[in-house]
Write an enzyme that holds these catalytic residues in place. Structure first.
Site, PDB file in Angstrom:
ATOM      1  N   HIS A 123     -13.400  -6.134  38.570  1.00 26.55           N
ATOM      2  CA  HIS A 123     -12.113  -5.475  38.821  1.00 26.55           C
ATOM      3  C   HIS A 123     -10.954  -6.381  38.360  1.00 26.55           C
ATOM      4  O   HIS A 123      -9.982  -5.912  37.763  1.00 26.55           O
ATOM      5  CB  HIS A 123     -11.923  -5.211  40.313  1.00 26.55           C
ATOM      6  CG  HIS A 123     -12.892  -4.232  40.911  1.00 26.55           C
ATOM      7  ND1 HIS A 123     -13.817  -4.600  41.861  1.00 26.55           N
ATOM      8  CD2 HIS A 123     -13.055  -2.902  40.722  1.00 26.55           C
ATOM      9  CE1 HIS A 123     -14.515  -3.540  42.222  1.00 26.55           C
ATOM     10  NE2 HIS A 123     -14.081  -2.486  41.552  1.00 26.55           N
ATOM     11  N   ARG A 128     -21.451  -2.524  44.941  1.00 27.45           N
ATOM     12  CA  ARG A 128     -22.699  -2.177  45.621  1.00 27.45           C
ATOM     13  C   ARG A 128     -23.735  -3.296  45.549  1.00 27.45           C
ATOM     14  O   ARG A 128     -24.730  -3.238  46.265  1.00 27.45           O
ATOM     15  CB  ARG A 128     -23.287  -0.894  45.031  1.00 27.45           C
ATOM     16  CG  ARG A 128     -22.489   0.363  45.394  1.00 27.45           C
ATOM     17  CD  ARG A 128     -23.209   1.631  44.974  1.00 27.45           C
ATOM     18  NE  ARG A 128     -22.584   2.828  45.515  1.00 27.45           N
ATOM     19  CZ  ARG A 128     -21.737   3.609  44.837  1.00 27.45           C
ATOM     20  NH1 ARG A 128     -21.417   3.313  43.593  1.00 27.45           N
ATOM     21  NH2 ARG A 128     -21.226   4.680  45.405  1.00 27.45           N
ATOM     22  N   SER A 170     -20.834  -5.226  40.568  1.00 25.55           N
ATOM     23  CA  SER A 170     -20.597  -3.958  41.244  1.00 25.55           C
ATOM     24  C   SER A 170     -20.368  -4.225  42.724  1.00 25.55           C
ATOM     25  O   SER A 170     -20.991  -5.129  43.302  1.00 25.55           O
ATOM     26  CB  SER A 170     -21.833  -3.048  41.082  1.00 25.55           C
ATOM     27  OG  SER A 170     -21.769  -1.978  42.000  1.00 25.55           O
ATOM     28  N   MET A 207     -11.969   1.402  44.028  1.00 29.34           N
ATOM     29  CA  MET A 207     -12.322   1.785  45.399  1.00 29.34           C
ATOM     30  C   MET A 207     -12.392   0.541  46.291  1.00 29.34           C
ATOM     31  O   MET A 207     -12.976   0.581  47.378  1.00 29.34           O
ATOM     32  CB  MET A 207     -13.656   2.540  45.415  1.00 29.34           C
ATOM     33  CG  MET A 207     -13.572   3.857  44.639  1.00 29.34           C
ATOM     34  SD  MET A 207     -14.799   5.064  45.145  1.00 29.34           S
ATOM     35  CE  MET A 207     -16.296   4.224  44.717  1.00 29.34           C
ATOM     36  N   GLY A 208     -11.815  -0.570  45.820  1.00 32.31           N
ATOM     37  CA  GLY A 208     -11.756  -1.774  46.648  1.00 32.31           C
ATOM     38  C   GLY A 208     -13.058  -2.557  46.646  1.00 32.31           C
ATOM     39  O   GLY A 208     -13.917  -2.342  45.795  1.00 32.31           O
ATOM     40  N   HIS A 256     -14.245  -7.396  42.964  1.00 29.51           N
ATOM     41  CA  HIS A 256     -14.998  -8.538  42.426  1.00 29.51           C
ATOM     42  C   HIS A 256     -14.363  -8.919  41.084  1.00 29.51           C
ATOM     43  O   HIS A 256     -13.365  -8.314  40.660  1.00 29.51           O
ATOM     44  CB  HIS A 256     -16.481  -8.179  42.282  1.00 29.51           C
ATOM     45  CG  HIS A 256     -16.724  -6.879  41.566  1.00 29.51           C
ATOM     46  ND1 HIS A 256     -16.439  -6.696  40.233  1.00 29.51           N
ATOM     47  CD2 HIS A 256     -17.213  -5.684  41.999  1.00 29.51           C
ATOM     48  CE1 HIS A 256     -16.751  -5.473  39.873  1.00 29.51           C
ATOM     49  NE2 HIS A 256     -17.212  -4.817  40.937  1.00 29.51           N
ATOM     50  N   GLU A 258     -16.119  -0.096  31.237  1.00 23.92           N
ATOM     51  CA  GLU A 258     -17.251   0.563  30.568  1.00 23.92           C
ATOM     52  C   GLU A 258     -18.496   0.560  31.449  1.00 23.92           C
ATOM     53  O   GLU A 258     -19.481   1.206  31.131  1.00 23.92           O
ATOM     54  CB  GLU A 258     -17.544  -0.132  29.228  1.00 23.92           C
ATOM     55  CG  GLU A 258     -16.473   0.154  28.198  1.00 23.92           C
ATOM     56  CD  GLU A 258     -16.787  -0.438  26.826  1.00 23.92           C
ATOM     57  OE1 GLU A 258     -17.686  -1.293  26.738  1.00 23.92           O
ATOM     58  OE2 GLU A 258     -16.116  -0.035  25.868  1.00 23.92           O
TER      59      GLU A 258
HETATM   60  P1  AMP Z   1     -14.874   1.042  41.414  1.00 20.96           P
HETATM   61  O1  AMP Z   1     -14.105   0.258  42.415  1.00 20.96           O
HETATM   62  O2  AMP Z   1     -16.345   0.757  41.443  1.00 20.96           O
HETATM   63  O3  AMP Z   1     -14.536   2.499  41.435  1.00 20.96           O
HETATM   64  O4  AMP Z   1     -14.412   0.516  39.992  1.00 20.96           O
HETATM   65  C1  AMP Z   1     -13.055   0.524  39.628  1.00 20.96           C
HETATM   66  C2  AMP Z   1     -12.954   0.238  38.161  1.00 20.96           C
HETATM   67  O5  AMP Z   1     -13.524  -1.026  37.876  1.00 20.96           O
HETATM   68  C3  AMP Z   1     -13.705   1.267  37.295  1.00 20.96           C
HETATM   69  O6  AMP Z   1     -12.955   1.509  36.114  1.00 20.96           O
HETATM   70  C4  AMP Z   1     -14.990   0.544  36.980  1.00 20.96           C
HETATM   71  O7  AMP Z   1     -15.596   0.980  35.776  1.00 20.96           O
HETATM   72  C5  AMP Z   1     -14.485  -0.874  36.852  1.00 20.96           C
HETATM   73  N1  AMP Z   1     -15.581  -1.824  37.043  1.00 20.96           N
HETATM   74  C6  AMP Z   1     -16.374  -1.970  38.123  1.00 20.96           C
HETATM   75  N2  AMP Z   1     -17.295  -2.925  37.904  1.00 20.96           N
HETATM   76  C7  AMP Z   1     -17.082  -3.385  36.648  1.00 20.96           C
HETATM   77  C8  AMP Z   1     -17.697  -4.366  35.822  1.00 20.96           C
HETATM   78  N3  AMP Z   1     -18.739  -5.065  36.233  1.00 20.96           N
HETATM   79  N4  AMP Z   1     -17.204  -4.558  34.586  1.00 20.96           N
HETATM   80  C9  AMP Z   1     -16.154  -3.841  34.130  1.00 20.96           C
HETATM   81  N5  AMP Z   1     -15.522  -2.912  34.856  1.00 20.96           N
HETATM   82  C10 AMP Z   1     -15.976  -2.681  36.100  1.00 20.96           C
END
Ligand code: AMP
Length: 288
Positions: free
Chosen positions: A36, A186, A184, A29-30, A33, A147
């Site tokens: 990602h 967030r 994250s 979702m952009g 960090h 994970e």
């Molecule tokens: P998101 O942008 O938050 O939807 O995350 C996109 C992908 O990155 C998802 O598969 C998340 O599980 C993964 N992700 C986000 N933060 C982490 C993290 N700290 N460690 C590993 N994977 C992550």
């Protein structure tokens, strides 16, 4: 790096690449960090071409959640992905992905019932629906998921199995900050005090993992009590703190001995000020 917003164009590009090698997708979702980017690096190991999608998916946010204030950093994200050697950034618009009249939902029942599914009704339906659309729009061989969102990972593995989707879901371990906090998008909402309190979460998880491995006849309820106690030093509101088998993600009853469980994992969600944070850790293996 190509940037495309049209699902048809992304599909054509991916089909062309598949003639000479494998293609891997990293859905995001952009507001990217290092977590990602670690997924992107894993995707590069798996396939000769890598697609990253950026789409803040309205379907997976509840009416009182942070869709509008979710961080967006498109230009910066593009720079990061270019530096990683990503082949295609697929960034559909909401109207392109969900045109008027869009009415299909993908529901993965049992795995989505508990944990985050309880507090975020409709969330995993939104996640499964958008991921199926992303998979259909890119025709990839691999999709890498973190994970960090363990329940999401399991829901998507189940969807891929149930619907015979011709791709493999590949998990990536959680990437953490120096003090252990799971990275994250967030985290940038956190004030300095909240950021400091958040550091207690990975410490409590790690302590639980050590206890689970050393205190052999501990029950799920006893371990959860210890975690809650460790977190009570900070003004964190625990939404859930459960131990569940990685297989079915059904929270264990308090009296269940940890030793009897298959692949037990500790999963929690907390509210830290107005920011919701999730984390999880295998109770079996080091560093999981
Ligand atoms: P998101 O942008 O938050 O939807 O995350 C996109 C992908 O990155 C998802 O598969 C998340 O599980 C993964 N992700 C986000 N933060 C982490 C993290 N700290 N460690 C590993 N994977 C992550």
């Amino acid at each position: 790096m190509k940037i495309l917003s049209s699902p048809e164009a992304a599909y054509q590009e991916s089909l062309r690449w598949k003639q000479t090698g494998n293609v891997a997708l990293v859905p995001t979702m952009g507001a990217l960090h290092e977590g990602h980017l670690a997924l992107v690096r894993m995707a590069k190991q798996l396939a000769s071409r890598v697609i990253v999608s950026i789409f803040v998916n309205p379907l997976q946010f509840g009416p009182n959640e942070d869709f509008n204030r979710y961080p967006r950093a498109f230009e910066e994200d593009c720079r990061k992905l270019k530096d990683e050697g990503v082949d295609l950034l697929f960034a559909p618009t909401a109207t392109e992905f969900y045109p008027e009249g869009f009415s299909t939902r993908v529901s993965v029942s049992a795995l989505a019932e508990h944990l985050c599914g309880r507090s975020r009704p409709g969330h995993f339906e939104g996640v499964a629906t958008v991921c199926l659309k992303l998979f259909q729009s890119t025709a990839v061989d691999f999709a890498v998921f973190g994970e960090k969102d363990f329940q999401q990972l399991r829901v998507l593995e189940q969807m891929v199995t149930d619907l015979n989707l011709p791709l493999k879901v590949v998990p990536h371990p959680i990437v953490r900050e120096a003090d252990g906090l799971a990275m994250s998008s967030r985290n940038r909402y956190l004030s300095a005090d909240e950021r400091a309190w958040a550091g207690l979460i990975p410490k409590a998880l790690k302590a639980a993992q050590v206890r689970a491995q050393t205190l052999k006849d501990l029950t799920a309820g006893e371990l959860i009590k210890l975690v809650r106690n460790d977190l009570s030093a900070a003004p964190l509101r625990i939404e859930y703190c459960e131990i569940a088998s990685e297989k079915d993600l059904v929270p264990q009853r308090a009296e269940s001995p940890l030793e009897s469980m298959i692949r037990p994992r500790l999963l929690l969600a907390v509210k830290n000020g107005t920011t919701r944070l999730i984390d999880n850790l295998s109770l079996l293996k080091e560093g999981a």
